[in-house]
Design a protein around this motif. Structure first.
Motif, PDB file in Angstrom:
ATOM      1  N   GLY A  91     -81.994 -56.065 -40.443  1.00  0.00           N
ATOM      2  CA  GLY A  91     -82.877 -57.098 -40.849  1.00  0.00           C
ATOM      3  C   GLY A  91     -81.989 -58.503 -40.890  1.00  0.00           C
ATOM      4  O   GLY A  91     -82.763 -59.393 -41.250  1.00  0.00           O
ATOM      5  N   GLU A  92     -80.850 -58.414 -40.291  1.00  0.00           N
ATOM      6  CA  GLU A  92     -80.379 -59.767 -40.322  1.00  0.00           C
ATOM      7  C   GLU A  92     -80.806 -60.524 -39.136  1.00  0.00           C
ATOM      8  O   GLU A  92     -80.933 -60.427 -37.990  1.00  0.00           O
ATOM      9  CB  GLU A  92     -78.527 -59.684 -39.882  1.00  0.00           C
ATOM     10  CG  GLU A  92     -78.070 -59.173 -41.297  1.00  0.00           C
ATOM     11  CD  GLU A  92     -76.326 -59.235 -40.949  1.00  0.00           C
ATOM     12  OE1 GLU A  92     -75.897 -59.718 -42.147  1.00  0.00           O
ATOM     13  OE2 GLU A  92     -75.782 -58.999 -39.946  1.00  0.00           O
ATOM     14  N   ARG A  93     -81.286 -61.816 -39.338  1.00  0.00           N
ATOM     15  CA  ARG A  93     -82.008 -62.658 -38.651  1.00  0.00           C
ATOM     16  C   ARG A  93     -80.833 -63.432 -37.622  1.00  0.00           C
ATOM     17  O   ARG A  93     -80.066 -63.931 -38.248  1.00  0.00           O
ATOM     18  CB  ARG A  93     -82.902 -63.881 -39.271  1.00  0.00           C
ATOM     19  CG  ARG A  93     -83.688 -64.624 -38.565  1.00  0.00           C
ATOM     20  CD  ARG A  93     -84.408 -65.605 -39.344  1.00  0.00           C
ATOM     21  NE  ARG A  93     -84.550 -66.748 -38.957  1.00  0.00           N
ATOM     22  CZ  ARG A  93     -85.865 -67.123 -38.352  1.00  0.00           C
ATOM     23  NH1 ARG A  93     -86.659 -65.943 -37.715  1.00  0.00           N
ATOM     24  NH2 ARG A  93     -86.039 -68.236 -37.729  1.00  0.00           N
ATOM     25  N   HIS A  94     -80.971 -63.297 -36.350  1.00  0.00           N
ATOM     26  CA  HIS A  94     -79.684 -63.913 -35.568  1.00  0.00           C
ATOM     27  C   HIS A  94     -80.174 -64.061 -34.012  1.00  0.00           C
ATOM     28  O   HIS A  94     -81.375 -63.800 -33.916  1.00  0.00           O
ATOM     29  CB  HIS A  94     -78.698 -62.718 -35.555  1.00  0.00           C
ATOM     30  CG  HIS A  94     -79.103 -61.659 -34.829  1.00  0.00           C
ATOM     31  ND1 HIS A  94     -80.045 -60.540 -35.284  1.00  0.00           N
ATOM     32  CD2 HIS A  94     -78.879 -61.149 -33.531  1.00  0.00           C
ATOM     33  CE1 HIS A  94     -80.199 -59.519 -34.395  1.00  0.00           C
ATOM     34  NE2 HIS A  94     -79.428 -59.857 -33.476  1.00  0.00           N
ATOM     35  N   TRP A  95     -79.439 -64.538 -33.428  1.00  0.00           N
ATOM     36  CA  TRP A  95     -79.543 -64.689 -31.625  1.00  0.00           C
ATOM     37  C   TRP A  95     -78.543 -64.777 -31.162  1.00  0.00           C
ATOM     38  O   TRP A  95     -77.177 -64.757 -31.681  1.00  0.00           O
ATOM     39  CB  TRP A  95     -80.284 -66.195 -31.611  1.00  0.00           C
ATOM     40  CG  TRP A  95     -79.392 -67.351 -31.668  1.00  0.00           C
ATOM     41  CD1 TRP A  95     -79.101 -68.001 -32.916  1.00  0.00           C
ATOM     42  CD2 TRP A  95     -78.497 -68.114 -30.862  1.00  0.00           C
ATOM     43  NE1 TRP A  95     -78.387 -69.108 -32.791  1.00  0.00           N
ATOM     44  CE2 TRP A  95     -77.866 -69.255 -31.417  1.00  0.00           C
ATOM     45  CE3 TRP A  95     -78.457 -67.662 -29.462  1.00  0.00           C
ATOM     46  CZ2 TRP A  95     -76.846 -69.930 -30.921  1.00  0.00           C
ATOM     47  CZ3 TRP A  95     -77.249 -68.555 -28.918  1.00  0.00           C
ATOM     48  CH2 TRP A  95     -76.674 -69.679 -29.458  1.00  0.00           C
ATOM     49  N   HIS A  96     -78.268 -64.556 -29.972  1.00  0.00           N
ATOM     50  CA  HIS A  96     -77.055 -64.335 -29.118  1.00  0.00           C
ATOM     51  C   HIS A  96     -77.153 -64.698 -27.683  1.00  0.00           C
ATOM     52  O   HIS A  96     -78.457 -64.610 -27.196  1.00  0.00           O
ATOM     53  CB  HIS A  96     -76.425 -63.076 -29.269  1.00  0.00           C
ATOM     54  CG  HIS A  96     -77.376 -61.758 -29.099  1.00  0.00           C
ATOM     55  ND1 HIS A  96     -77.660 -61.148 -28.184  1.00  0.00           N
ATOM     56  CD2 HIS A  96     -78.093 -61.073 -30.319  1.00  0.00           C
ATOM     57  CE1 HIS A  96     -78.549 -60.084 -28.531  1.00  0.00           C
ATOM     58  NE2 HIS A  96     -78.739 -60.025 -29.603  1.00  0.00           N
ATOM     59  N   GLY A  97     -76.374 -65.001 -27.094  1.00  0.00           N
ATOM     60  CA  GLY A  97     -76.610 -65.528 -25.660  1.00  0.00           C
ATOM     61  C   GLY A  97     -75.138 -66.020 -24.854  1.00  0.00           C
ATOM     62  O   GLY A  97     -74.058 -66.083 -25.612  1.00  0.00           O
ATOM     63  N   ALA A  98     -75.353 -66.751 -24.024  1.00  0.00           N
ATOM     64  CA  ALA A  98     -74.162 -67.248 -23.146  1.00  0.00           C
ATOM     65  C   ALA A  98     -74.077 -68.532 -23.485  1.00  0.00           C
ATOM     66  O   ALA A  98     -74.894 -69.484 -24.128  1.00  0.00           O
ATOM     67  CB  ALA A  98     -74.527 -67.291 -21.691  1.00  0.00           C
ATOM     68  N   ALA A  99     -72.589 -68.898 -23.350  1.00  0.00           N
ATOM     69  CA  ALA A  99     -72.221 -70.351 -23.918  1.00  0.00           C
ATOM     70  C   ALA A  99     -72.725 -71.182 -22.975  1.00  0.00           C
ATOM     71  O   ALA A  99     -72.959 -70.905 -21.630  1.00  0.00           O
ATOM     72  CB  ALA A  99     -70.688 -70.450 -23.759  1.00  0.00           C
ATOM     73  N   PRO A 100     -72.986 -72.486 -23.069  1.00  0.00           N
ATOM     74  CA  PRO A 100     -73.255 -73.591 -22.091  1.00  0.00           C
ATOM     75  C   PRO A 100     -72.373 -73.372 -20.880  1.00  0.00           C
ATOM     76  O   PRO A 100     -70.975 -73.388 -21.185  1.00  0.00           O
ATOM     77  CB  PRO A 100     -73.321 -74.869 -22.861  1.00  0.00           C
ATOM     78  CG  PRO A 100     -73.545 -74.427 -24.110  1.00  0.00           C
ATOM     79  CD  PRO A 100     -72.891 -73.056 -24.472  1.00  0.00           C
ATOM     80  N   GLY A 101     -72.644 -73.442 -19.791  1.00  0.00           N
ATOM     81  CA  GLY A 101     -71.580 -73.444 -18.537  1.00  0.00           C
ATOM     82  C   GLY A 101     -71.049 -72.159 -18.323  1.00  0.00           C
ATOM     83  O   GLY A 101     -70.325 -72.073 -17.324  1.00  0.00           O
ATOM     84  N   VAL A 102     -71.134 -71.173 -18.911  1.00  0.00           N
ATOM     85  CA  VAL A 102     -70.518 -69.898 -18.894  1.00  0.00           C
ATOM     86  C   VAL A 102     -71.616 -68.687 -18.718  1.00  0.00           C
ATOM     87  O   VAL A 102     -72.093 -68.588 -19.929  1.00  0.00           O
ATOM     88  CB  VAL A 102     -69.482 -69.607 -19.720  1.00  0.00           C
ATOM     89  CG1 VAL A 102     -68.425 -68.180 -19.221  1.00  0.00           C
ATOM     90  CG2 VAL A 102     -68.260 -70.887 -19.629  1.00  0.00           C
ATOM     91  N   ALA A 103     -71.493 -67.701 -17.854  1.00  0.00           N
ATOM     92  CA  ALA A 103     -72.467 -66.530 -17.996  1.00  0.00           C
ATOM     93  C   ALA A 103     -71.794 -65.576 -18.974  1.00  0.00           C
ATOM     94  O   ALA A 103     -70.720 -65.463 -19.446  1.00  0.00           O
ATOM     95  CB  ALA A 103     -72.733 -65.869 -16.536  1.00  0.00           C
ATOM     96  N   MET A 104     -72.553 -64.702 -19.520  1.00  0.00           N
ATOM     97  CA  MET A 104     -72.193 -63.639 -20.518  1.00  0.00           C
ATOM     98  C   MET A 104     -73.066 -62.527 -20.189  1.00  0.00           C
ATOM     99  O   MET A 104     -74.230 -62.364 -20.027  1.00  0.00           O
ATOM    100  CB  MET A 104     -72.394 -64.127 -21.992  1.00  0.00           C
ATOM    101  CG  MET A 104     -71.493 -63.087 -22.811  1.00  0.00           C
ATOM    102  SD  MET A 104     -72.634 -61.955 -23.524  1.00  0.00           S
ATOM    103  CE  MET A 104     -73.781 -62.987 -24.600  1.00  0.00           C
ATOM    104  N   THR A 105     -72.221 -61.179 -20.217  1.00  0.00           N
ATOM    105  CA  THR A 105     -72.999 -59.822 -20.079  1.00  0.00           C
ATOM    106  C   THR A 105     -72.626 -59.068 -21.177  1.00  0.00           C
ATOM    107  O   THR A 105     -71.270 -59.120 -21.452  1.00  0.00           O
ATOM    108  CB  THR A 105     -72.416 -59.319 -18.773  1.00  0.00           C
ATOM    109  OG1 THR A 105     -73.279 -59.916 -17.901  1.00  0.00           O
ATOM    110  CG2 THR A 105     -73.287 -57.980 -18.551  1.00  0.00           C
ATOM    111  N   HIS A 106     -73.457 -58.363 -22.000  1.00  0.00           N
ATOM    112  CA  HIS A 106     -73.115 -57.509 -22.996  1.00  0.00           C
ATOM    113  C   HIS A 106     -74.016 -56.324 -22.884  1.00  0.00           C
ATOM    114  O   HIS A 106     -74.945 -56.153 -22.275  1.00  0.00           O
ATOM    115  CB  HIS A 106     -73.376 -58.140 -24.501  1.00  0.00           C
ATOM    116  CG  HIS A 106     -74.777 -58.588 -24.812  1.00  0.00           C
ATOM    117  ND1 HIS A 106     -75.685 -57.952 -24.770  1.00  0.00           N
ATOM    118  CD2 HIS A 106     -75.164 -59.657 -25.388  1.00  0.00           C
ATOM    119  CE1 HIS A 106     -76.866 -58.385 -25.261  1.00  0.00           C
ATOM    120  NE2 HIS A 106     -76.346 -59.540 -25.770  1.00  0.00           N
ATOM    121  N   LEU A 107     -73.383 -55.179 -23.484  1.00  0.00           N
ATOM    122  CA  LEU A 107     -74.339 -53.993 -23.769  1.00  0.00           C
ATOM    123  C   LEU A 107     -74.828 -54.083 -25.277  1.00  0.00           C
ATOM    124  O   LEU A 107     -73.974 -54.482 -26.147  1.00  0.00           O
ATOM    125  CB  LEU A 107     -73.345 -52.870 -23.829  1.00  0.00           C
ATOM    126  CG  LEU A 107     -73.973 -51.320 -24.161  1.00  0.00           C
ATOM    127  CD1 LEU A 107     -75.119 -51.115 -23.165  1.00  0.00           C
ATOM    128  CD2 LEU A 107     -72.508 -50.547 -24.130  1.00  0.00           C
TER     129      LEU A 107
END
Length: 135
Positions: A91-107
């Motif tokens: 139930g925690e409202r959130h977002w996630h993603g890559a930093a500006p200028g840098v890619a990111m991969t997560h499981l």
């Protein structure tokens, strides 16, 4: 038991109704009927991100590469890096993603709720929020 050979499930673009920027997803598991486990490897181009959302049973993120960002509603933006594990409670409202200028991969690992949905999506994250300085 079922073995899914590497390359047998193609990479898919993420649904643009729930993401901003270029996001690709590699399925890990969508458990068969009667179970609720869902896992994806998610590749975010620099600055790409999810919309605000919640998960009925929480979510675990394991950062595999790059530099990302995660934020709970009402809290400071946080930076995440390869090797970090993030637990987001139900139930925690959130977002996630890559930093500006840098890619990111997560499981991303989560369970579907009684309605069969693993996430409940809301509005996009605005540019000012996404580009803020993390703590």
């Amino acid at each position: 038991m079922e073995i899914m050979p590497a390359g047998s499930r193609p990479t898919q673009p993420a649904n643009p109704a729930y993401f901003t920027g270029t996001v690709l997803q590699d399925p890990v598991i969508a458990a068969p009927d009667g179970t609720r486990l869902h896992a994806l490897i998610v590749h975010f181009a620099p600055g790409a991100r999810t919309h605000w959302h919640t998960h009925p049973h929480g979510q675990t993120l394991q950062v595999l590469s790059g530099v990302g960002r995660v934020q709970l509603a009402g809290e400071s933006l946080r930076e995440i890096r390869a090797g970090d594990t993030v637990w987001i409670a139900p139930g925690e409202r959130h977002w996630h993603g890559a930093a500006p200028g840098v890619a990111m991969t997560h499981l991303a690992i989560q369970e579907a709720g009684e309605d069969g949905m693993a996430a409940h999506w809301a509005e996009p994250v605005d540019e000012a929020t996404a580009k803020a300085t993390p703590t």
